[in-house]
Motif scaffolding. Structure first.
Motif, PDB file in Angstrom:
ATOM      1  N   GLY A   1       0.806  -1.208   0.000  1.00 40.54           N
ATOM      2  CA  GLY A   1       0.000   0.000   0.000  1.00 40.54           C
ATOM      3  C   GLY A   1       0.837   1.254   0.000  1.00 40.54           C
ATOM      4  O   GLY A   1       2.055   1.222  -0.079  1.00 40.54           O
ATOM      5  N   ILE A   2       0.166   2.359   0.130  1.00 34.58           N
ATOM      6  CA  ILE A   2       0.802   3.659   0.015  1.00 34.58           C
ATOM      7  C   ILE A   2       0.831   4.428   1.334  1.00 34.58           C
ATOM      8  O   ILE A   2       1.263   5.554   1.381  1.00 34.58           O
ATOM      9  N   TYR A   3       0.411   3.809   2.391  1.00 37.41           N
ATOM     10  CA  TYR A   3       0.269   4.494   3.670  1.00 37.41           C
ATOM     11  C   TYR A   3       1.592   4.568   4.434  1.00 37.41           C
ATOM     12  O   TYR A   3       1.896   3.703   5.246  1.00 37.41           O
TER      13      TYR A   3
ATOM     14  N   ILE B   1      10.298  -3.846   0.026  1.00 36.31           N
ATOM     15  CA  ILE B   1      10.226  -3.794  -1.428  1.00 36.31           C
ATOM     16  C   ILE B   1       9.388  -2.568  -1.779  1.00 36.31           C
ATOM     17  O   ILE B   1       8.230  -2.467  -1.388  1.00 36.31           O
ATOM     18  N   TRP B   2       9.982  -1.646  -2.513  1.00 31.53           N
ATOM     19  CA  TRP B   2       9.277  -0.428  -2.927  1.00 31.53           C
ATOM     20  C   TRP B   2       8.903  -0.572  -4.390  1.00 31.53           C
ATOM     21  O   TRP B   2       9.756  -0.549  -5.264  1.00 31.53           O
ATOM     22  N   ILE B   3       7.620  -0.740  -4.652  1.00 30.35           N
ATOM     23  CA  ILE B   3       7.119  -0.763  -6.023  1.00 30.35           C
ATOM     24  C   ILE B   3       6.843   0.690  -6.389  1.00 30.35           C
ATOM     25  O   ILE B   3       5.869   1.280  -5.937  1.00 30.35           O
ATOM     26  N   CYS B   4       7.735   1.253  -7.162  1.00 32.82           N
ATOM     27  CA  CYS B   4       7.716   2.681  -7.465  1.00 32.82           C
ATOM     28  C   CYS B   4       7.535   2.887  -8.964  1.00 32.82           C
ATOM     29  O   CYS B   4       8.476   3.233  -9.678  1.00 32.82           O
ATOM     30  N   LEU B   5       6.321   2.655  -9.416  1.00 32.41           N
ATOM     31  CA  LEU B   5       6.011   2.789 -10.832  1.00 32.41           C
ATOM     32  C   LEU B   5       5.821   4.251 -11.205  1.00 32.41           C
ATOM     33  O   LEU B   5       5.469   5.084 -10.367  1.00 32.41           O
ATOM     34  N   ASP B   6       6.013   4.548 -12.480  1.00 32.18           N
ATOM     35  CA  ASP B   6       5.772   5.880 -13.007  1.00 32.18           C
ATOM     36  C   ASP B   6       4.296   6.246 -12.820  1.00 32.18           C
ATOM     37  O   ASP B   6       3.417   5.393 -12.936  1.00 32.18           O
ATOM     38  N   GLU B   7       4.036   7.518 -12.541  1.00 31.03           N
ATOM     39  CA  GLU B   7       2.655   7.954 -12.308  1.00 31.03           C
ATOM     40  C   GLU B   7       1.744   7.665 -13.492  1.00 31.03           C
ATOM     41  O   GLU B   7       0.575   7.313 -13.308  1.00 31.03           O
ATOM     42  N   ALA B   8       2.257   7.822 -14.704  1.00 33.03           N
ATOM     43  CA  ALA B   8       1.430   7.566 -15.889  1.00 33.03           C
ATOM     44  C   ALA B   8       0.974   6.111 -15.919  1.00 33.03           C
ATOM     45  O   ALA B   8      -0.172   5.815 -16.279  1.00 33.03           O
ATOM     46  N   GLU B   9       1.857   5.208 -15.515  1.00 35.38           N
ATOM     47  CA  GLU B   9       1.501   3.795 -15.480  1.00 35.38           C
ATOM     48  C   GLU B   9       0.458   3.526 -14.395  1.00 35.38           C
ATOM     49  O   GLU B   9      -0.491   2.757 -14.593  1.00 35.38           O
TER      50      GLU B   9
ATOM     51  N   VAL C   1      14.128  -1.663  -4.912  1.00 37.09           N
ATOM     52  CA  VAL C   1      13.152  -0.836  -5.627  1.00 37.09           C
ATOM     53  C   VAL C   1      12.768  -1.570  -6.905  1.00 37.09           C
ATOM     54  O   VAL C   1      13.636  -2.039  -7.638  1.00 37.09           O
ATOM     55  N   LEU C   2      11.472  -1.640  -7.152  1.00 36.73           N
ATOM     56  CA  LEU C   2      10.956  -2.239  -8.391  1.00 36.73           C
ATOM     57  C   LEU C   2      10.273  -1.108  -9.167  1.00 36.73           C
ATOM     58  O   LEU C   2       9.148  -0.728  -8.853  1.00 36.73           O
ATOM     59  N   PRO C   3      10.962  -0.541 -10.185  1.00 42.35           N
ATOM     60  CA  PRO C   3      10.453   0.658 -10.850  1.00 42.35           C
ATOM     61  C   PRO C   3       9.546   0.413 -12.061  1.00 42.35           C
ATOM     62  O   PRO C   3       9.000   1.370 -12.605  1.00 42.35           O
ATOM     63  N   THR C   4       9.389  -0.840 -12.472  1.00 40.38           N
ATOM     64  CA  THR C   4       8.568  -1.148 -13.648  1.00 40.38           C
ATOM     65  C   THR C   4       7.743  -2.404 -13.400  1.00 40.38           C
ATOM     66  O   THR C   4       8.063  -3.206 -12.525  1.00 40.38           O
ATOM     67  N   ARG C   5       6.705  -2.560 -14.199  1.00 45.10           N
ATOM     68  CA  ARG C   5       5.902  -3.792 -14.114  1.00 45.10           C
ATOM     69  C   ARG C   5       6.762  -5.008 -14.426  1.00 45.10           C
ATOM     70  O   ARG C   5       6.590  -6.055 -13.840  1.00 45.10           O
TER      71      ARG C   5
END
Length: 134
Positions: free
Chosen positions: A36-38, A53-61, A115-119
Motif C-alpha cells: 500500500g501507500i500508507y 520492497i518499494w514498487i515505485c512505478l511511473d505515475e502515468a503507469e 526498488v521495483l520501478p517497472t511492471r
C-alpha cells in the motif's frame, strides 16, 4: 490471507487507531506482507520488517492502471477523477503517501531492500519468489 487495513472493503477509510492495530496484529505474525501507500502506517510496523520492497512505478503507469480497473465501491466520477489527480501528483505532493516520504522510509530502512520501478521488474521479482518457493 489478504486483509485490507487502511480501508474497508467498501473503500471507506478506517480510523487511524483501528488501522494501526490491524497492521500491528499482522506484523506480529511470523510471515507477513503489507502492500500500500500508507507511509504513516509503515512507520508503525517497520521495526518488525526484515525486507522492504518499494514498487515505485511511473505515475502515468499508475493512472493507466486505475483507468483500466475503473471505479470501485460505488465511487462517483468526481471521486474517480480526484483519485487520478492524486496518483498523478505522487512526486510533487507532500505527506506520508508521497514519493518523498516513501523515499525517506526506503533510505532509512536498515534491512534488505529493493526498488521495483517497472511492471517488468515486479513480475521478475514475483517469478523469482515463486521459483524459490517451489
Amino acid at each position: 490471507m489478504i486483509r485490507s487495513i487502511g480501508s474497508r472493503a467498501d473503500t471507506v477509510s478506517r480510523d487511524r487507531a483501528t488501522a494501526i492495530a490491524l497492521a500491528k496484529a499482522e506484523a506480529a505474525r511470523d510471515c507477513w506482507v503489507v502492500e500500500g501507500i500508507y507511509g504513516w502506517l509503515v512507520r508503525e510496523i517497520q521495526d518488525r520488517a526484515t525486507t522492504l520492497i518499494w514498487i515505485c512505478l511511473d505515475e502515468a503507469e499508475c493512472s493507466a492502471n486505475i483507468r483500466q480497473r475503473g471505479t470501485r465501491g460505488g465511487a462517483s466520477a468526481e471521486s474517480f477523477n480526484a483519485l487520478l489527480d492524486w496518483a498523478d501528483s505522487y512526486r510533487s505532493r507532500d505527506g506520508s503517501s508521497s514519493f518523498s516520504a516513501h523515499r525517506l522510509i526506503f533510505d532509512e530502512f536498515a534491512g534488505a531492500k529493493e526498488v521495483l520501478p517497472t511492471r517488468r521488474a515486479v513480475k521478475a521479482f514475483a517469478d523469482n519468489l515463486a521459483l524459490r518457493r517451489s
